[in-house]
Design an enzyme around this catalytic site. Structure first.
Site, PDB file in Angstrom:
ATOM      1  N   LYS A 119     -19.770  -1.034   3.113  1.00  0.00           N
ATOM      2  CA  LYS A 119     -20.824  -0.809   4.076  1.00  0.00           C
ATOM      3  C   LYS A 119     -20.795  -1.918   5.100  1.00  0.00           C
ATOM      4  CE  LYS A 119     -22.060   2.169   1.438  1.00  0.00           C
ATOM      5  NZ  LYS A 119     -23.059   2.018   0.227  1.00  0.00           N
ATOM      6  N   TYR A 155     -29.621   1.994  -5.825  1.00  0.00           N
ATOM      7  CA  TYR A 155     -28.539   3.005  -5.424  1.00  0.00           C
ATOM      8  C   TYR A 155     -28.503   4.141  -6.461  1.00  0.00           C
ATOM      9  CZ  TYR A 155     -24.343   4.695  -3.497  1.00  0.00           C
ATOM     10  OH  TYR A 155     -23.234   5.353  -2.924  1.00  0.00           O
ATOM     11  N   ASP A 174     -27.906  -6.824  -6.695  1.00  0.00           N
ATOM     12  CA  ASP A 174     -27.022  -5.877  -5.677  1.00  0.00           C
ATOM     13  C   ASP A 174     -27.625  -6.392  -4.268  1.00  0.00           C
ATOM     14  OD1 ASP A 174     -26.051  -3.926  -3.523  1.00  0.00           O
ATOM     15  OD2 ASP A 174     -26.113  -2.312  -5.116  1.00  0.00           O
ATOM     16  N   ARG A 225      -2.387  -5.637 -10.119  1.00  0.00           N
ATOM     17  CA  ARG A 225      -3.702  -5.232 -10.998  1.00  0.00           C
ATOM     18  C   ARG A 225      -4.413  -6.346 -11.310  1.00  0.00           C
ATOM     19  NH1 ARG A 225      -3.416  -3.978 -16.195  1.00  0.00           N
ATOM     20  NH2 ARG A 225      -1.490  -2.827 -16.204  1.00  0.00           N
TER      21      ARG A 225
HETATM   22  C1  LIG Z   1     -23.053   2.215  -1.121  1.00  0.00           C
HETATM   23  C2  LIG Z   1     -23.709   1.491  -2.053  1.00  0.00           C
HETATM   24  C3  LIG Z   1     -23.312   1.190  -3.409  1.00  0.00           C
HETATM   25  C4  LIG Z   1     -21.939   1.844  -3.727  1.00  0.00           C
HETATM   26  O1  LIG Z   1     -20.709   1.551  -3.191  1.00  0.00           O
HETATM   27  P1  LIG Z   1     -19.477   2.398  -3.170  1.00  0.00           P
HETATM   28  O2  LIG Z   1     -18.634   1.349  -2.104  1.00  0.00           O
HETATM   29  O3  LIG Z   1     -19.751   3.662  -2.254  1.00  0.00           O
HETATM   30  O4  LIG Z   1     -18.962   2.887  -4.359  1.00  0.00           O
HETATM   31  C5  LIG Z   1     -24.012   0.464  -4.176  1.00  0.00           C
HETATM   32  N1  LIG Z   1     -25.127  -0.275  -4.116  1.00  0.00           N
HETATM   33  C6  LIG Z   1     -25.779  -0.111  -2.500  1.00  0.00           C
HETATM   34  C7  LIG Z   1     -26.895  -0.688  -2.354  1.00  0.00           C
HETATM   35  C8  LIG Z   1     -24.912   1.107  -1.707  1.00  0.00           C
HETATM   36  O5  LIG Z   1     -25.624   1.096  -0.386  1.00  0.00           O
END
Ligand SMILES: *Cc1c(COP(=O)(O)O)cnc(C)c1O
Length: 387
Positions: free
Chosen positions: A204, A107, A179, A54
């Site tokens: 992604k 998002y 992000d 953890r």
């Molecule tokens: C998918 C996504 C997230 C969230 O990510 P998860 O791995 O699904 O929790 C955050 N920001 C963007 C731009 C995303 O495309």
């Protein structure tokens, strides 16, 4: 060294157990020592090593090192999902009475943190309209503890001027968080443009194969350590198998993103010429409102685009005729994925909220995969042939 080289070798130069010529997948949750002294040395940070997964784990460390290097950061830490990276970062940085500035187009899950969870904690949230740079700058100038940016945005591919906004955030003493999921570190490095921290959904492009959820935070030793200390106790830790898959994905990130970039550019130009299409949203197009800014801060324009259909064309009809696209949530995978914001990025929002964010109802989000691009344009051509 170049990024492709770094992505392959970072975290793996010192040799693996048994001389294995690939990083180890270590599912063990704890690590044993022969002497109490050597155990204490690691537990008290006097010697390198691991105690409990953890806190830290060797497989997670390989992934974190690759991302640290790709983002040009001093430190990186992983999380169980992108949303865990984002929420742990925000909950570490913000206290009741603090103020955060962001934009309306983040998002969908992030937007829910802004509209629901942070206000409940007594944090003041100001969301400026993403396309209105003056409004964003005015909100920053009022003062804020955190400035939270995302560019390009999902699903309408709006672009924020990172140099300008990060400088404005720094001027009022804010911690700037960006992000970078949609751009990837291959196309854009927010830390080099003035952001203090960069967050990713590793689910992604980083993983790339749609088979592991994860999140990453990169930045200075001090800030990353603060968030790591929160994650250690709150427990949103990445599973070693997911970390292994994402780290393996990173080995081909540069190649994949180059192909995503060129395929998306070709598809965007194809759609722009198509009579069934009203608008194409892609920062690589000269017609994009922020193309010049995108070109100045990005090395490539990414693999995601969206387009709206002309009056009379049915979104579900076009979507359901596509053969070479999963009709599914998510983006950044090797295969093409298509969907509508109401069931993907902005499923968390109401129709009114989506309208307020300027997301057209006849919008299709198209995450361009690494297929042969002529197959993708042929597939789109047959799907768009009738209304
Ligand atoms: C998918 C996504 C997230 C969230 O990510 P998860 O791995 O699904 O929790 C955050 N920001 C963007 C731009 C995303 O495309």
């Amino acid at each position: 060294m170049g990024r492709a080289t770094e992505a392959l070798w970072a975290g793996e130069r010192s040799g693996h157990p048994f001389g294995a010529a690939q990083m180890p997948l270590v599912p063990a949750i704890s690590f044993g020592y022969d002497t109490v002294e050597s155990w204490s040395d690691v537990a008290l940070n006097r010697a390198p090593g691991h105690i409990y997964s953890r806190n830290t784990n060797p497989t997670l460390a390989v992934l974190e090192e690759k991302m640290r290097v790709l983002e040009g950061a001093a430190a990186a830490v992983s999380f169980s999902s992108g949303m865990a990276a984002i929420s742990n970062t925000l909950y570490t940085l913000l206290r009741p009475g603090d103020r955060i500035v962001s934009v309306t187009d983040t998002y969908g899950g992030t937007n829910r943190i802004f509209t629901e969870f942070l206000p409940r904690m007594g944090v003041e949230v100001a969301l400026a309209r993403t396309h209105d740079e003056e409004e964003i700058l005015q909100e920053i100038a009022k003062g804020c503890h955190v400035l939270y940016l995302e560019t390009p945005t999902n699903p309408t591919l709006k672009v924020l001027d990172l140099r300008k906004l990060c400088a404005a955030g720094r001027a009022v003493g804010a911690v700037v968080v960006t992000d970078n999921t949609v751009a990837t570190p291959v196309n854009q490095n927010p830390l080099a443009l003035g952001s203090h921290l960069v967050v990713h959904s590793a689910s992604k492009f980083l993983c790339g194969h749609g088979d592991a959820l994860g999140g990453i935070l990169c930045g200075s030793e001090e800030l990353v350590h603060q968030v790591f200390a929160y994650r250690e106790i709150n427990g949103a830790v990445l599973d070693p198998f997911a970390a292994y898959l994402i780290a393996r994905g990173l080995k081909t990130l540069v190649l994949r993103v180059e192909r995503h970039n060129s395929n998306a550019m070709t598809v965007a130009r194809f759609l722009q010429e198509h009579p069934a299409v009203e608008d194409v949203f892609y920062p690589g197009l000269e017609s994009h409102a922020m193309h010049a800014v995108a070109a100045s801060q990005m090395r490539g324009f990414g693999g995601m685009l969206s387009f709206s259909l002309r009056e009379g064309y049915s979104v579900s009809g076009v979507l359901e005729r596509l053969h070479l696209a999963y009709r599914a949530a998510s983006l950044g995978h090797v295969e093409t994925f298509a969907g509508i914001p109401a069931t993907t990025s902005h499923v968390e929002c109401t129709a009114e909220q989506r309208a307020a964010m300027g997301i057209p109802e006849r919008l299709i989000r198209y995450s361009v995969g690494i297929e042969d691009v002529n197959d993708l344009t042929a597939d789109l051509a047959q799907a768009l042939e009738r209304p």
